[in-house]
Design a protein around this motif. Sequence first.
Motif, PDB file in Angstrom:
ATOM      1  N   VAL A  52      11.630 -11.737  27.278  1.00  0.00           N
ATOM      2  CA  VAL A  52      10.177 -11.758  27.227  1.00  0.00           C
ATOM      3  C   VAL A  52       9.726 -12.413  25.916  1.00  0.00           C
ATOM      4  O   VAL A  52      10.282 -12.127  24.851  1.00  0.00           O
ATOM      5  N   LYS A  53       8.722 -13.286  25.999  1.00  0.00           N
ATOM      6  CA  LYS A  53       8.176 -13.948  24.816  1.00  0.00           C
ATOM      7  C   LYS A  53       7.726 -12.903  23.797  1.00  0.00           C
ATOM      8  O   LYS A  53       6.996 -11.973  24.121  1.00  0.00           O
ATOM      9  N   GLY A  54       8.210 -13.061  22.570  1.00  0.00           N
ATOM     10  CA  GLY A  54       7.820 -12.155  21.493  1.00  0.00           C
ATOM     11  C   GLY A  54       8.660 -10.906  21.380  1.00  0.00           C
ATOM     12  O   GLY A  54       8.454 -10.097  20.465  1.00  0.00           O
ATOM     13  N   ALA A  55       9.612 -10.721  22.280  1.00  0.00           N
ATOM     14  CA  ALA A  55      10.454  -9.527  22.240  1.00  0.00           C
ATOM     15  C   ALA A  55      11.541  -9.652  21.187  1.00  0.00           C
ATOM     16  O   ALA A  55      11.985 -10.755  20.859  1.00  0.00           O
ATOM     17  N   VAL A  56      11.961  -8.511  20.668  1.00  0.00           N
ATOM     18  CA  VAL A  56      13.110  -8.464  19.781  1.00  0.00           C
ATOM     19  C   VAL A  56      14.266  -7.821  20.539  1.00  0.00           C
ATOM     20  O   VAL A  56      14.058  -7.049  21.475  1.00  0.00           O
ATOM     21  N   ASN A  57      15.472  -8.164  20.133  1.00  0.00           N
ATOM     22  CA  ASN A  57      16.660  -7.623  20.784  1.00  0.00           C
ATOM     23  C   ASN A  57      17.279  -6.553  19.899  1.00  0.00           C
ATOM     24  O   ASN A  57      17.741  -6.825  18.796  1.00  0.00           O
ATOM     25  N   ILE A  58      17.229  -5.311  20.379  1.00  0.00           N
ATOM     26  CA  ILE A  58      17.941  -4.209  19.734  1.00  0.00           C
ATOM     27  C   ILE A  58      18.739  -3.544  20.851  1.00  0.00           C
ATOM     28  O   ILE A  58      18.197  -2.756  21.629  1.00  0.00           O
ATOM     29  N   PRO A  59      20.030  -3.914  20.989  1.00  0.00           N
ATOM     30  CA  PRO A  59      20.838  -3.354  22.074  1.00  0.00           C
ATOM     31  C   PRO A  59      20.848  -1.825  22.052  1.00  0.00           C
ATOM     32  O   PRO A  59      20.740  -1.212  20.980  1.00  0.00           O
ATOM     33  N   LEU A  60      20.961  -1.230  23.228  1.00  0.00           N
ATOM     34  CA  LEU A  60      20.917   0.224  23.371  1.00  0.00           C
ATOM     35  C   LEU A  60      21.822   0.930  22.369  1.00  0.00           C
ATOM     36  O   LEU A  60      21.410   1.901  21.738  1.00  0.00           O
ATOM     37  N   ASP A  61      23.044   0.441  22.192  1.00  0.00           N
ATOM     38  CA  ASP A  61      23.978   1.128  21.293  1.00  0.00           C
ATOM     39  C   ASP A  61      23.613   1.013  19.812  1.00  0.00           C
ATOM     40  O   ASP A  61      24.238   1.645  18.967  1.00  0.00           O
ATOM     41  N   LYS A  62      22.579   0.238  19.494  1.00  0.00           N
ATOM     42  CA  LYS A  62      22.124   0.084  18.104  1.00  0.00           C
ATOM     43  C   LYS A  62      20.801   0.805  17.831  1.00  0.00           C
ATOM     44  O   LYS A  62      20.358   0.866  16.688  1.00  0.00           O
ATOM     45  N   ILE A  63      20.166   1.329  18.869  1.00  0.00           N
ATOM     46  CA  ILE A  63      18.845   1.966  18.710  1.00  0.00           C
ATOM     47  C   ILE A  63      18.867   3.035  17.625  1.00  0.00           C
ATOM     48  O   ILE A  63      18.017   3.045  16.735  1.00  0.00           O
ATOM     49  N   GLY A  64      19.830   3.934  17.690  1.00  0.00           N
ATOM     50  CA  GLY A  64      19.896   5.040  16.722  1.00  0.00           C
ATOM     51  C   GLY A  64      20.015   4.594  15.284  1.00  0.00           C
ATOM     52  O   GLY A  64      19.483   5.248  14.380  1.00  0.00           O
ATOM     53  N   SER A  65      20.675   3.473  15.039  1.00  0.00           N
ATOM     54  CA  SER A  65      20.853   2.988  13.665  1.00  0.00           C
ATOM     55  C   SER A  65      19.734   2.036  13.231  1.00  0.00           C
ATOM     56  O   SER A  65      19.703   1.607  12.083  1.00  0.00           O
ATOM     57  N   GLN A  66      18.822   1.726  14.142  1.00  0.00           N
ATOM     58  CA  GLN A  66      17.730   0.790  13.848  1.00  0.00           C
ATOM     59  C   GLN A  66      16.355   1.461  13.918  1.00  0.00           C
ATOM     60  O   GLN A  66      15.339   0.779  14.102  1.00  0.00           O
ATOM     61  N   LEU A  67      16.298   2.761  13.764  1.00  0.00           N
ATOM     62  CA  LEU A  67      15.038   3.503  13.924  1.00  0.00           C
ATOM     63  C   LEU A  67      13.939   3.028  12.985  1.00  0.00           C
ATOM     64  O   LEU A  67      12.759   3.066  13.347  1.00  0.00           O
ATOM     65  N   ALA A  68      14.298   2.547  11.803  1.00  0.00           N
ATOM     66  CA  ALA A  68      13.289   2.088  10.836  1.00  0.00           C
ATOM     67  C   ALA A  68      12.442   0.956  11.414  1.00  0.00           C
ATOM     68  O   ALA A  68      11.263   0.823  11.068  1.00  0.00           O
ATOM     69  N   LYS A  69      13.000   0.159  12.299  1.00  0.00           N
ATOM     70  CA  LYS A  69      12.263  -0.959  12.887  1.00  0.00           C
ATOM     71  C   LYS A  69      11.136  -0.490  13.810  1.00  0.00           C
ATOM     72  O   LYS A  69      10.235  -1.250  14.125  1.00  0.00           O
ATOM     73  N   PHE A  70      11.199   0.760  14.249  1.00  0.00           N
ATOM     74  CA  PHE A  70      10.192   1.301  15.171  1.00  0.00           C
ATOM     75  C   PHE A  70       9.065   2.036  14.460  1.00  0.00           C
ATOM     76  O   PHE A  70       8.025   2.278  15.040  1.00  0.00           O
ATOM     77  N   LYS A  71       9.276   2.381  13.196  1.00  0.00           N
ATOM     78  CA  LYS A  71       8.286   3.163  12.453  1.00  0.00           C
ATOM     79  C   LYS A  71       6.972   2.387  12.304  1.00  0.00           C
ATOM     80  O   LYS A  71       6.972   1.193  12.046  1.00  0.00           O
ATOM     81  N   GLY A  72       5.867   3.092  12.488  1.00  0.00           N
ATOM     82  CA  GLY A  72       4.551   2.505  12.292  1.00  0.00           C
ATOM     83  C   GLY A  72       4.045   1.655  13.445  1.00  0.00           C
ATOM     84  O   GLY A  72       2.962   1.082  13.343  1.00  0.00           O
ATOM     85  N   LYS A  73       4.800   1.569  14.525  1.00  0.00           N
ATOM     86  CA  LYS A  73       4.365   0.768  15.681  1.00  0.00           C
ATOM     87  C   LYS A  73       3.431   1.619  16.540  1.00  0.00           C
ATOM     88  O   LYS A  73       3.741   2.761  16.874  1.00  0.00           O
ATOM     89  N   LYS A  74       2.278   1.047  16.901  1.00  0.00           N
ATOM     90  CA  LYS A  74       1.307   1.788  17.717  1.00  0.00           C
ATOM     91  C   LYS A  74       1.879   2.097  19.103  1.00  0.00           C
ATOM     92  O   LYS A  74       1.789   3.211  19.591  1.00  0.00           O
ATOM     93  N   ASN A  75       2.438   1.069  19.746  1.00  0.00           N
ATOM     94  CA  ASN A  75       3.064   1.238  21.063  1.00  0.00           C
ATOM     95  C   ASN A  75       4.402   0.512  21.070  1.00  0.00           C
ATOM     96  O   ASN A  75       4.524  -0.573  20.496  1.00  0.00           O
TER      97      ASN A  75
END
Length: 103
Positions: free
Chosen positions: A40-63
């Motif tokens: 999808v245009k504008g999407a970032v790739n964070i594979p499922l197995d990396k979600i737990g170690s990439q939580l900082a990337k989700f902080k402060g996002k409205k949706n």
Amino acid sequence: MSFFSALFGSTDNTKLTEAIKEGAFLVDVRSAGEFASGSVKGAVNIPLDKIGSQLAKFKGKKNIVVFCRSGNRSGQAKSILEQNGFQNVINGGTWSNVNQYVN
């Protein structure tokens, strides 16, 4: 209710559409190889197995909208994020489903 919505949870496309219009953080949780083959245009790739170690990337996002090939991995990603305190997560299901709402 379809078999898949019973299994994976139904996607609320009204909520999905609104979140995308408001600039949701679009996250493709497929592998890097799958992501490279199209997403999808504008999407970032964070594979499922990396979600737990990439939580900082989700902080402060409205949706946050997570999606994958079938809706299974994105359902798992949504659960992981919710277990870590994120309440604004939408399982967009398949990447092609999300893609139809992105300009």
